[in-house]
Scaffold this active site. Structure first.
Site, PDB file in Angstrom:
ATOM      1  N   MET A 171      -8.324   8.747   0.056  1.00 45.63           N
ATOM      2  CA  MET A 171      -9.191   9.151   1.179  1.00 45.63           C
ATOM      3  C   MET A 171      -9.547  10.622   1.054  1.00 45.63           C
ATOM      4  O   MET A 171      -8.701  11.436   0.680  1.00 45.63           O
ATOM      5  CB  MET A 171      -8.451   8.963   2.502  1.00 45.63           C
ATOM      6  CG  MET A 171      -7.928   7.572   2.731  1.00 45.63           C
ATOM      7  SD  MET A 171      -7.042   7.519   4.304  1.00 45.63           S
ATOM      8  CE  MET A 171      -6.394   5.855   4.261  1.00 45.63           C
ATOM      9  N   GLY A 185       0.752  -2.704   4.043  1.00 42.35           N
ATOM     10  CA  GLY A 185       1.332  -1.369   4.089  1.00 42.35           C
ATOM     11  C   GLY A 185       2.534  -1.328   4.983  1.00 42.35           C
ATOM     12  O   GLY A 185       3.680  -1.491   4.549  1.00 42.35           O
ATOM     13  N   GLY A 205      -3.495  -4.496   8.503  1.00 41.58           N
ATOM     14  CA  GLY A 205      -2.794  -5.246   9.540  1.00 41.58           C
ATOM     15  C   GLY A 205      -2.222  -6.572   9.082  1.00 41.58           C
ATOM     16  O   GLY A 205      -1.971  -7.453   9.912  1.00 41.58           O
ATOM     17  N   MET A 264     -11.793   5.415  -0.663  1.00 44.21           N
ATOM     18  CA  MET A 264     -12.450   5.635   0.630  1.00 44.21           C
ATOM     19  C   MET A 264     -12.993   7.055   0.601  1.00 44.21           C
ATOM     20  O   MET A 264     -12.499   7.959   1.282  1.00 44.21           O
ATOM     21  CB  MET A 264     -11.430   5.442   1.770  1.00 44.21           C
ATOM     22  CG  MET A 264     -11.104   3.978   2.020  1.00 44.21           C
ATOM     23  SD  MET A 264      -9.587   3.779   2.974  1.00 44.21           S
ATOM     24  CE  MET A 264      -8.408   3.752   1.643  1.00 44.21           C
ATOM     25  N   HIS A 278      -8.203   1.976  -4.127  1.00 43.82           N
ATOM     26  CA  HIS A 278      -9.202   1.701  -3.072  1.00 43.82           C
ATOM     27  C   HIS A 278      -9.786   3.044  -2.670  1.00 43.82           C
ATOM     28  O   HIS A 278      -9.142   3.824  -1.971  1.00 43.82           O
ATOM     29  CB  HIS A 278      -8.473   0.993  -1.923  1.00 43.82           C
ATOM     30  CG  HIS A 278      -9.283   0.837  -0.672  1.00 43.82           C
ATOM     31  ND1 HIS A 278      -8.703   0.537   0.547  1.00 43.82           N
ATOM     32  CD2 HIS A 278     -10.613   0.922  -0.427  1.00 43.82           C
ATOM     33  CE1 HIS A 278      -9.647   0.452   1.475  1.00 43.82           C
ATOM     34  NE2 HIS A 278     -10.813   0.698   0.909  1.00 43.82           N
ATOM     35  N   MET A 280     -12.162  -5.407   4.606  1.00 45.06           N
ATOM     36  CA  MET A 280     -11.254  -4.653   5.477  1.00 45.06           C
ATOM     37  C   MET A 280     -11.038  -5.477   6.744  1.00 45.06           C
ATOM     38  O   MET A 280     -12.005  -5.950   7.361  1.00 45.06           O
ATOM     39  CB  MET A 280     -11.859  -3.299   5.850  1.00 45.06           C
ATOM     40  CG  MET A 280     -11.990  -2.292   4.705  1.00 45.06           C
ATOM     41  SD  MET A 280     -10.471  -1.949   3.795  1.00 45.06           S
ATOM     42  CE  MET A 280      -9.409  -1.324   5.099  1.00 45.06           C
ATOM     43  N   GLY A 307      -9.107   3.932   6.934  1.00 45.13           N
ATOM     44  CA  GLY A 307      -8.742   5.287   7.310  1.00 45.13           C
ATOM     45  C   GLY A 307      -7.266   5.497   7.608  1.00 45.13           C
ATOM     46  O   GLY A 307      -6.737   6.557   7.317  1.00 45.13           O
ATOM     47  N   ASP A 347      -4.514   3.946  -1.697  1.00 46.55           N
ATOM     48  CA  ASP A 347      -5.588   4.315  -0.769  1.00 46.55           C
ATOM     49  C   ASP A 347      -5.971   5.775  -0.960  1.00 46.55           C
ATOM     50  O   ASP A 347      -5.236   6.673  -0.540  1.00 46.55           O
ATOM     51  CB  ASP A 347      -5.114   4.100   0.665  1.00 46.55           C
ATOM     52  CG  ASP A 347      -5.011   2.627   1.000  1.00 46.55           C
ATOM     53  OD1 ASP A 347      -6.020   1.924   0.832  1.00 46.55           O
ATOM     54  OD2 ASP A 347      -3.925   2.191   1.411  1.00 46.55           O
ATOM     55  N   ASP A 362      -7.396  -6.303   3.534  1.00 40.87           N
ATOM     56  CA  ASP A 362      -6.663  -5.047   3.691  1.00 40.87           C
ATOM     57  C   ASP A 362      -6.694  -4.600   5.149  1.00 40.87           C
ATOM     58  O   ASP A 362      -7.763  -4.320   5.697  1.00 40.87           O
ATOM     59  CB  ASP A 362      -7.339  -4.000   2.792  1.00 40.87           C
ATOM     60  CG  ASP A 362      -6.619  -2.659   2.765  1.00 40.87           C
ATOM     61  OD1 ASP A 362      -5.561  -2.525   3.410  1.00 40.87           O
ATOM     62  OD2 ASP A 362      -7.128  -1.750   2.074  1.00 40.87           O
ATOM     63  N   HIS A 421      -1.225  -1.049  -4.351  1.00 36.96           N
ATOM     64  CA  HIS A 421      -2.513  -0.656  -3.758  1.00 36.96           C
ATOM     65  C   HIS A 421      -2.487   0.843  -3.431  1.00 36.96           C
ATOM     66  O   HIS A 421      -1.547   1.331  -2.793  1.00 36.96           O
ATOM     67  CB  HIS A 421      -2.735  -1.477  -2.484  1.00 36.96           C
ATOM     68  CG  HIS A 421      -4.045  -1.269  -1.818  1.00 36.96           C
ATOM     69  ND1 HIS A 421      -5.210  -1.898  -2.220  1.00 36.96           N
ATOM     70  CD2 HIS A 421      -4.394  -0.501  -0.753  1.00 36.96           C
ATOM     71  CE1 HIS A 421      -6.210  -1.534  -1.425  1.00 36.96           C
ATOM     72  NE2 HIS A 421      -5.752  -0.677  -0.522  1.00 36.96           N
ATOM     73  N   SER A 469       0.833  -1.197   0.000  1.00 39.41           N
ATOM     74  CA  SER A 469       0.000   0.000   0.000  1.00 39.41           C
ATOM     75  C   SER A 469       0.873   1.255   0.000  1.00 39.41           C
ATOM     76  O   SER A 469       1.677   1.460   0.913  1.00 39.41           O
ATOM     77  CB  SER A 469      -0.905   0.000   1.232  1.00 39.41           C
ATOM     78  OG  SER A 469      -1.475   1.277   1.381  1.00 39.41           O
TER      79      SER A 469
END
Ligand code: DX5
Ligand code: ZN
Length: 214
Positions: free
Chosen positions: A34, A195, A175, A65, A63, A135, A140, A32, A173, A30, A6
């Site tokens: 936001m 990530g 952790g 968000m 992705h 998720m 976030g 993200d 996605d 990936h 990520s």
């Protein structure tokens, strides 16, 4: 299992170095996106996304968000991004229509849900979406801890995909790292986003390799 580092956890002062590491070692990049409304954080926008195809050689996965994700599908496609996912929570009854719009732009379509949305809402999109993204943290922020209940959600979704004889992929996605990669792969994950575990590793390439073989 395919590994999708990520960009959110990359070093933005040396982005090109990190992008080349992804080219050399990973399967997917990936991205993200936001907006500070759908999630309480802002990441990067088109100032960054517009530049990536000059360097990135692996498929890119946006992705979204954001609220009103449909406003951005065309610009995502124009940036050479081949996979585009949006949150069911932002689309609701328009989810099927948005999948069609993403397909019409030549991209693979994904539907995402946060950990508090029943996994069954995704069943309607099996065989319609190309991938379904669960998720395993609340969307976030990077660097959060994996929510263990995610494993059961993957298993349930995988069982339903198999029951229907569909080829829809499962992405996870949040952790993901060496401690849980094998567990999620065995549960049915096809694509794992990673990530902080990759970018904070002493040897990011070796970490990608470790996760891929988990
Ligand atoms: C969280 C993002 C993730 C995040 C993953 O909202 O969707 O893609 O970058 O980061 P890690 O792997 O550190 O949890
Ligand atoms: Zn993500």
């Amino acid at each position: 299992m395919q590994i999708a580092p990520s960009l959110l956890s990359a070093d933005f002062l040396h982005l090109e170095d990190d992008l080349r590491m992804v080219n050399d070692s990973a399967d997917i990049l990936h991205l993200d996106v936001m907006d500070g409304s759908f999630v309480p954080n802002i990441s990067f926008g088109f100032a960054v996304l517009d530049q990536l195809s000059k360097v990135v050689t692996v498929p890119m996965d946006a992705h979204l968000m954001v609220v009103e994700p449909q406003r951005w599908f065309e610009r995502i496609a124009a940036d050479g991004i081949g996979m585009c996912s949006f949150h069911y929570e932002a689309a609701r009854e328009n989810t099927g229509e948005y999948i069609d719009r993403i397909h019409a732009l030549g991209m693979k379509a994904g539907v995402v849900i946060n950990p508090d949305i029943p996994v069954e809402v995704l069943y309607d999109y099996i065989g319609k979406a190309d991938f379904l993204l669960l998720m395993s943290v609340f969307a976030g922020f990077g660097g959060q801890s994996f929510i263990p209940e995610s494993v059961g959600r993957v298993k349930a979704l995988k069982a339903e995909i198999v029951r229907r004889g569909a080829d829809t992929l499962i992405e996870i996605d949040g952790g993901i790292g060496p401690d849980n990669a094998a567990t999620v792969r065995k549960a049915g994950v096809d694509i794992a986003v990673a990530g902080s575990s990759v970018f904070k590793a002493e040897d990011p390439k070796a970490m990608v390799e470790l996760l891929r073989k988990a």
